[in-house]
Design an enzyme around this catalytic site. Structure first.
Site, PDB file in Angstrom:
ATOM      1  N   GLY A 209       0.995  -1.233  -0.160  1.00  0.00           N
ATOM      2  CA  GLY A 209      -0.055   0.053   0.121  1.00  0.00           C
ATOM      3  C   GLY A 209       0.994   1.168  -0.015  1.00  0.00           C
ATOM      4  N   GLY A 214      -1.157   3.058   6.942  1.00  0.00           N
ATOM      5  CA  GLY A 214      -1.136   2.329   7.997  1.00  0.00           C
ATOM      6  C   GLY A 214      -0.373   1.079   8.212  1.00  0.00           C
ATOM      7  N   LYS A 215       0.539   0.583   7.370  1.00  0.00           N
ATOM      8  CA  LYS A 215       1.001  -0.619   7.342  1.00  0.00           C
ATOM      9  C   LYS A 215       1.790  -1.001   8.659  1.00  0.00           C
ATOM     10  CE  LYS A 215       3.098   0.323   3.342  1.00  0.00           C
ATOM     11  NZ  LYS A 215       2.478   1.506   3.253  1.00  0.00           N
ATOM     12  N   GLU A 432     -13.939   5.933 -15.249  1.00  0.00           N
ATOM     13  CA  GLU A 432     -14.022   4.779 -14.468  1.00  0.00           C
ATOM     14  C   GLU A 432     -15.668   4.205 -15.070  1.00  0.00           C
ATOM     15  OE1 GLU A 432     -11.686   2.697 -13.814  1.00  0.00           O
ATOM     16  OE2 GLU A 432     -10.260   4.241 -13.827  1.00  0.00           O
TER      17      GLU A 432
HETATM   18  P1  ADP Z   1       2.663   3.396   6.474  1.00  0.00           P
HETATM   19  O1  ADP Z   1       3.547   2.186   7.447  1.00  0.00           O
HETATM   20  O2  ADP Z   1       1.920   2.604   5.884  1.00  0.00           O
HETATM   21  O3  ADP Z   1       3.524   4.156   5.809  1.00  0.00           O
HETATM   22  P2  ADP Z   1       2.058   4.321   9.031  1.00  0.00           P
HETATM   23  O4  ADP Z   1       1.515   2.962   9.754  1.00  0.00           O
HETATM   24  O5  ADP Z   1       3.475   4.469   9.458  1.00  0.00           O
HETATM   25  O6  ADP Z   1       1.966   4.152   7.568  1.00  0.00           O
HETATM   26  O7  ADP Z   1       1.074   5.241   9.561  1.00  0.00           O
HETATM   27  C1  ADP Z   1       1.275   6.455  10.178  1.00  0.00           C
HETATM   28  C2  ADP Z   1       0.613   7.133  11.227  1.00  0.00           C
HETATM   29  O8  ADP Z   1      -0.616   7.410  10.523  1.00  0.00           O
HETATM   30  C3  ADP Z   1      -0.076   6.010  12.089  1.00  0.00           C
HETATM   31  O9  ADP Z   1       0.884   5.954  13.037  1.00  0.00           O
HETATM   32  C4  ADP Z   1      -1.344   6.452  12.722  1.00  0.00           C
HETATM   33  O10 ADP Z   1      -1.183   7.637  13.679  1.00  0.00           O
HETATM   34  C5  ADP Z   1      -1.929   6.989  11.263  1.00  0.00           C
HETATM   35  N1  ADP Z   1      -2.708   6.235  10.610  1.00  0.00           N
HETATM   36  C6  ADP Z   1      -2.424   5.861   9.237  1.00  0.00           C
HETATM   37  N2  ADP Z   1      -3.387   5.026   8.784  1.00  0.00           N
HETATM   38  C7  ADP Z   1      -4.293   4.746   9.702  1.00  0.00           C
HETATM   39  C8  ADP Z   1      -5.565   4.090   9.994  1.00  0.00           C
HETATM   40  N3  ADP Z   1      -6.154   3.390   8.930  1.00  0.00           N
HETATM   41  N4  ADP Z   1      -6.105   4.393  11.020  1.00  0.00           N
HETATM   42  C9  ADP Z   1      -5.909   5.035  11.919  1.00  0.00           C
HETATM   43  N5  ADP Z   1      -4.586   5.715  12.036  1.00  0.00           N
HETATM   44  C10 ADP Z   1      -3.904   5.608  10.932  1.00  0.00           C
HETATM   45 ZN    ZN Z   2      -9.280   3.229 -17.959  1.00  0.00          ZN
END
Ligand code: ADP
Ligand code: ZN
Ligand code: MG
Length: 621
Positions: A209, A214-215, A432
Site C-alpha cells: 500500500g 497504516g502498514k 471509470e
Molecule cells: P505506513 O507504514 O503505511 O507508511 P504508518 O502505519 O506509519 O503508515 O502510518 C502513520 C500514522 O498514520 C500511524 O501511526 C497512525 O497514526 C496514522 N494512520 C495511518 N493509517 C491509519 C488508519 N487506518 N487508522 C488510524 N490511523 C492511521
Molecule cells: Zn481506464
C-alpha cells in the site's frame, strides 16, 4: 515491574542526542525569529488581493514564496499591522504588478532579494558542522570505535510486549485487512494448536500500500493483539556500503526473534532489499544480492511451527524479486488501500478520540473535504487542528480549525498536486464510470466487482475491478471484442461527457491494441487473414526483415484497425444511448468514491434503457 537501570553511557548518549535535537530545532526557530514573522497576520492570497484593491495595504515586499508587508490598520499600540501571504501556486499572477501599481502609487512595494549565496551557504554549513560534532560526541562517548560500529549497526527495534500496546482498535477503515490479520494473531497466541488442527501456519505476509496508509500501524497492532515481541527493521537499514553487513544483520534479526518466539518480525520497505536481483543502479549489487539471498535462506529455514511470523511492507510490490513471493515465502499479499470517504471518517474518529470537538462538527464533512488523504495525513490534520484551536484559546476544535489545517497540510509542493486531484476527480469518475457501464452492458464481459476513483499505490488514478465468474480458460472472439470495448469505454466516456480526452488512457489503449493484435496474428480470428498464426510481432528492425510480405503487413494493420474501430463504435453506442446513466454513475462515484457491484446494479436498475439491451447499431461485429 522492575526496570533496567540506565547506565551513565546511556545518559551521556542522551545528552548528546539532545544536543543534536536542539540544533535541529533552534535553526528554523532562529530563521523564523530573524524574519519577524511571529507577529505577522497570515492572509490568504485572495484576502490580500481584496485588501489591496480596497486600499488597505500600506506596503508590500514581494518574495519568491511569500509577500510580506504592512496594512493601514493599526494595532492596539498604534503600530501598523504586519501581514504575510503565501504565494505558492500563485507565482504567475500577471495581474499582481498592475494591482500593486494601481493601489500603491507611491511605489511602496519592492521585491525581496533572494538570500545572498554567502548567507545561504554559511548558515546551513555551520549547522552541519555542529551536527557532525555532536554526532561524533555520541560515538566517542559510547566507548570508542568498536562500539561506534555497533552504534552504526542499528540493532532491530524491539517493542516488548505491553510497552506500546497498539491494537486493532487503533486502526480504522481496514476491516478486510484486519480480518485477514486476525488469523495471524490467533496463531501467535497459540502456536501449537494451529498445527493440531491440521492448518498450515502462515509464514510471510506482505502488506502492500501507499505510504501512510497504516502498514506499520497494522503490523504493530498484530504484535499488540497477540502480546508477542515485535522486531522491526527497515529495508534500507540492511543495505550497506560494506558487503556482508546487510546479510549478517538479517541473520541477527532472525536469531533474536527465534530466541523470543513466539514473536513477530516486521521488515518495512522490503523493496529496498528485495529488488529483483541484477537490477538497479551501479555498485552495491553484490551487497544487496547477498542480503536478499540471506533473507531467502532465513525465510526457508525458520521453523514456522515455533511461532514466528514475518510481516513486511512495500509500496512497490512489482519491483520485488520473484523468489521472494514464491509459495512458502511471502506468499500472501494483503492490499492496504487508500481510505475512501467512509474510511477517512473512521480514521478521523480514531484520532479525534482524545480531542475535544465542537458540537457543530461533523467528521463526515471533514472526510468529504480530504479526498486523497491517507491515514497519516488525517492523523496530522487532527493534530494540526487541535494546535490551532489551542493557539486561539478555544476549548474545543471547530470546523474552521479543520479547514485551516487542511489548507496548511496541502500547502507547499504537494498542494498543487492535491488541487489538481480535486479538479481531476470528475474526469477520473467519468472515465471509470465509462469502463463499468460498457462492461456491464456487454453480455460477454466479466461482471463488475468494484469501481473506485481512489488511486492505488501503483500510479492508477482509479480502477474498475472485474470479477471473472470462473477462471476463464478460453476466450471467444465475442468476449475479446467486448473486452476491447470496455477498455475503450473509459476514454470514450471522457470524450462524450467532458468533450475532450486525456492522457490517462495509455495503458487502456495498450491493452486493447494488444488484444486486437493477438486476435489477428495469433488466434486466426480475422476473416481477411484467415486462420494463420503470424507469430508475435516482428522483433527485427529493418523493413525487409519481416517474415511476411509488405502486403500482409498492411492487411494486419488494417484488420487490427477494423477490430478496434468496431469495438469503439460498440462502446460509443452504449455510452451515447445511456448518457444519463453514465452521468449518474460518475456523480455517485464523486460522492462515494467507491461503488461495489451491488450499488452499480441499483443505479442501472433505475435507469433506461436496461443494460442488457445492446443498441442495434452496435451489433456489427
Ligand atoms: P505506513 O507504514 O503505511 O507508511 P504508518 O502505519 O506509519 O503508515 O502510518 C502513520 C500514522 O498514520 C500511524 O501511526 C497512525 O497514526 C496514522 N494512520 C495511518 N493509517 C491509519 C488508519 N487506518 N487508522 C488510524 N490511523 C492511521
Ligand atoms: Zn481506464
Ligand atoms: Mg511505515
Amino acid at each position: 515491574m522492575m526496570k533496567r537501570p540506565r547506565s551513565t553511557r546511556d545518559r551521556r548518549q542522551k545528552v548528546a542526542l539532545w544536543l543534536v535535537a536542539c540544533i535541529f530545532l533552534a535553526g528554523p526557530a532562529a530563521v523564523a525569529l530573524s524574519r519577524g514573522s511571529g507577529t505577522a497576520r497570515p492572509l490568504s492570497y485572495g484576502q490580500f488581493r481584496k485588501q489591496l484593491e480596497r486600499g488597505e495595504v500600506a506596503s508590500a515586499i514581494v518574495g519568491v514564496a511569500t509577500i510580506e508587508g504592512t496594512l493601514r490598520e493599526r494595532d492596539s499600540s498604534g503600530a501598523p499591522v504586519a501581514f504575510r501571504v503565501s504565494r505558492v501556486g500563485m507565482e504567475h499572477d500577471q495581474d499582481l504588478i498592475r494591482l500593486l501599481d494601481d493601489h500603491l502609487p507611491d511605489g511602496s512595494y519592492s521585491a525581496e532579494e533572494p538570500p545572498s549565496p554567502i548567507q545561504a551557504l554559511v548558515f546551513p554549513g555551520a549547522m552541519f558542522l555542529l551536527m557532525i560534532a555532536a554526532l561524533s560526541l555520541v560515538i566517542s562517548r559510547s566507548g570508542g570505535f568498536g562500539s561506534a560500529m555497533a552504534f552504526v549497526k542499528s540493532r532491530p527495534k524491539l517493542y516488548a510486549a505491553g510497552e506500546a500496546p497498539v491494537t486493532f482498535e487503533d486502526v480504522a477503515g481496514h476491516d478486510e485487512v484486519v480480518t485477514e490479520l486476525r488469523e495471524i494473531v490467533e496463531f501467535l497466541r497459540t502456536p501449537g494448536e494451529f498445527g493440531l488442527l491440521g492448518g498450515r501456519p502462515p509464514k510471510g505476509v506482505l502488506l502492500v500500500g501507499a505510504p501512510g496508509t497504516g502498514k506499520t500501524l497494522l503490523a504493530r497492532a498484530v504484535a499488540g493483539e497477540a502480546g508477542v515481541p515485535f522486531f522491526s527493521l527497515c529495508g534500507s537499514d540492511f543495505v550497506e556500503l560494506f558487503v556482508g553487513v546487510g546479510a549478517s544483520r538479517v541473520r541477527n534479526l532472525f536469531a533474536r526473534a527465534q530466541a523470543k518466539a513466539p514473536s513477530l518480525i516486521f521488515i518495512d520497505e522490503l523493496d529496498a532489499i528485495g529488488k529483483a536481483r541484477g537490477s538497479g543502479g551501479p555498485g552495491g549489487h553484490d551487497e544487496r544480492d547477498q542480503t536478499l539471498n540471506q533473507l531467502l535462506v532465513e525465510l526457508d529455514g525458520f521453523d514456522a511451527d515455533r511461532g514466528i511470523i514475518l510481516l513486511a511492507a512495500t509500496n512497490r510490490p512489482e519491483t520485488l524479486d520473484p523468489a521472494l513471493v514464491r509459495p512458502g515465502r511471502f506468499d500472501r499479499q494483503v492490499v492496504v488501500d487508500r481510505p475512501d470517504l467512509i474510511g477517512r471518517a473512521q480514521i478521523l474518529k480514531v484520532h479525534a478520540r482524545s480531542v475535544p470537538l465542537d458540537e457543530s462538527i461533523n467528521l463526515q464533512m471533514v472526510a468529504a473535504m480530504t479526498p486523497g488523504f491517507v491515514g497519516a495525513d488525517l492523523a496530522n490534520l487532527v493534530n494540526e487542528a487541535a494546535l490551532l484551536a489551542a493557539r486561539r484559546g478555544k476549548t474545543s476544535v471547530g470546523l474552521s480549525e479543520f479547514e485551516e489545517g487542511i489548507e496548511r497540510l496541502i500547502a507547499g509542493p504537494e498542494r498543487r498536486q492535491r488541487l489538481i486531484r480535486l479538479a481531476e476527480k470528475r474526469r477520473i469518475a467519468v472515465h471509470e464510470a465509462g469502463h463499468a457501464l460498457v462492461a456491464r452492458c456487454l453480455p460477454e464481459t466479466d461482471p463488475v466487482h468494484k469501481v473506485t476513483i481512489i488511486g492505488r499505490g501503483n500510479g492508477a488514478l482509479g480502477y474498475t475491478l472485474y470479477r471473472p465468474e470462473e477462471d476463464r480458460l478460453l476466450h471467444t472472439r465475442t468476449s475479446l471484442d467486448h473486452a476491447i470495448s470496455s477498455l475503450l469505454g473509459g476514454t470514450l466516456a471522457e470524450e462524450i461527457v467532458l468533450g475532450e480526452v486525456s492522457d490517462g488512457c495509455t495503458s487502456d489503449l495498450q491493452r486493447a491494441t494488444q488484444i486486437a493484435r493477438r486476435m489477428v496474428m495469433e488466434f486466426g480470428m480475422s476473416p481477411l487473414l484467415g486462420r494463420l498464426n503470424y507469430g508475435r510481432e516482428a522483433t527485427s528492425s529493418g523493413p525487409g526483415d519481416s517474415p511476411w510480405s509488405e502486403q500482409t503487413a498492411r492487411e494486419i494493420d488494417l484488420e487490427i484497425r477494423r477490430i478496434m474501430d468496431e469495438a469503439e463504435a460498440r462502446a460509443r453506442a452504449i455510452l451515447e444511448t445511456r448518457r444519463a446513466t453514465l452521468e449518474r454513475i460518475s456523480a455517485e462515484l464523486i460522492e462515494r468514491e467507491t461503488l461495489d457491484g451491488g450499488a452499480l446494479e441499483r443505479i442501472l436498475a433505475e435507469s433506461h434503457p436496461a443494460p442488457g439491451a445492446v443498441p442495434a447499431s452496435a451489433s456489427i461485429a
